[in-house]
Scaffold this active site. Structure first.
Site, mmCIF file in Angstrom:
data_model
loop_
_atom_site.group_PDB
_atom_site.id
_atom_site.type_symbol
_atom_site.label_atom_id
_atom_site.label_comp_id
_atom_site.label_asym_id
_atom_site.label_seq_id
_atom_site.Cartn_x
_atom_site.Cartn_y
_atom_site.Cartn_z
ATOM 1 C CG ASP A 146 -4.081 7.876 7.935
ATOM 2 O OD1 ASP A 146 -4.215 6.625 8.169
ATOM 3 O OD2 ASP A 146 -4.129 8.594 6.890
ATOM 4 C CD GLU A 170 -2.701 -1.037 2.607
ATOM 5 O OE1 GLU A 170 -2.732 -0.016 3.401
ATOM 6 O OE2 GLU A 170 -3.489 -2.054 2.660
#
Length: 222
Positions: free
Chosen positions: A81, A70
């Protein structure tokens, strides 16, 4: 004229079938299932600490056996995040890393004979500003296999799916422990590649132990 259109559509279908057979994500997951193994997917932020080092990291994890890589597309407001990815993303932005440069970075990866399935993970606005169709074409030409967009609700994915499908880029749905049965069913019905199951109710990279959330969510989805 109708014959030409029919032949064109037939050619498109053949290309689509051929692309699907050659899709790196499908191939890798098929191999893993047949070997009764688990897949290892690793994440790096493009351009952290710089593009050249990022390329070296991708080479290293690919050679070490990563099944999927990724690549995080830096964004100014990575709301899903935690501190680690926020900081790496901000650092990459200060280095001048954009979505265009991420696509160039992907070209460098493929030019180094790295055939590991690669997914871009990023927030929707950069893809929208690039132009969804233009992005899908350029990313496919560079060698992209999949796309994860954490801030795009499943009800609003159709334009992105429509842009990516002709290029066999899998738009991978996300589900959380709080997802309703209706949402789970809808996401799984249209899933390509795999379903990204968010493991807990916290943001990415949080160290808290939330195994109960993983177990509950996994059982409901399976």
């Amino acid at each position: 004229m109708l014959k030409c259109i029919a032949q064109l559509e037939k050619k498109k279908m053949k290309n689509k079938e051929r692309n699907k057979i050659n899709n790196r994500i499908d191939q890798r997951l098929k191999t893993i299932r047949e070997a009764d193994k688990k897949a290892l997917a690793l994440y790096i932020t493009a351009g952290f600490p710089d593009i050249q080092t990022s390329l070296s990291i991708v080479k290293a994890v690919s050679q070490a056996g990563a099944d999927i890589i990724e690549i995080g597309v830096p964004f100014s407001d990575p709301l899903a995040d935690g501190p680690s990815i926020q900081q790496s993303s901000f650092h990459a932005i200060r280095q001048g890393v954009t979505l265009h440069k991420c696509i160039d970075f992907l070209k460098q990866i493929r030019s180094n004979d790295i055939d590991t399935p690669i997914i871009f993970m990023g927030y929707f606005n950069p893809f929208l500003q690039y132009g969804l169709k233009a992005f899908a074409k350029d990313a496919s030409d560079a060698g992209l296999d999949g796309l994860i967009v954490p801030d795009l609700p499943s009800e609003e994915t159709k334009p992105l799916n429509d842009a990516c499908e002709p290029y066999d880029i899998d738009v991978i749905p996300l589900l959380a422990p709080t997802s309703t049965d209706t949402r789970i069913k809808a996401a799984c019905a249209n899933a390509k590649g795999f379903v990204y199951c968010i493991s807990c109710l916290l943001y990415t990279s949080d160290a808290a132990d939330e195994r109960s959330s993983v177990d509950l969510g996994g059982r409901r989805i399976i």
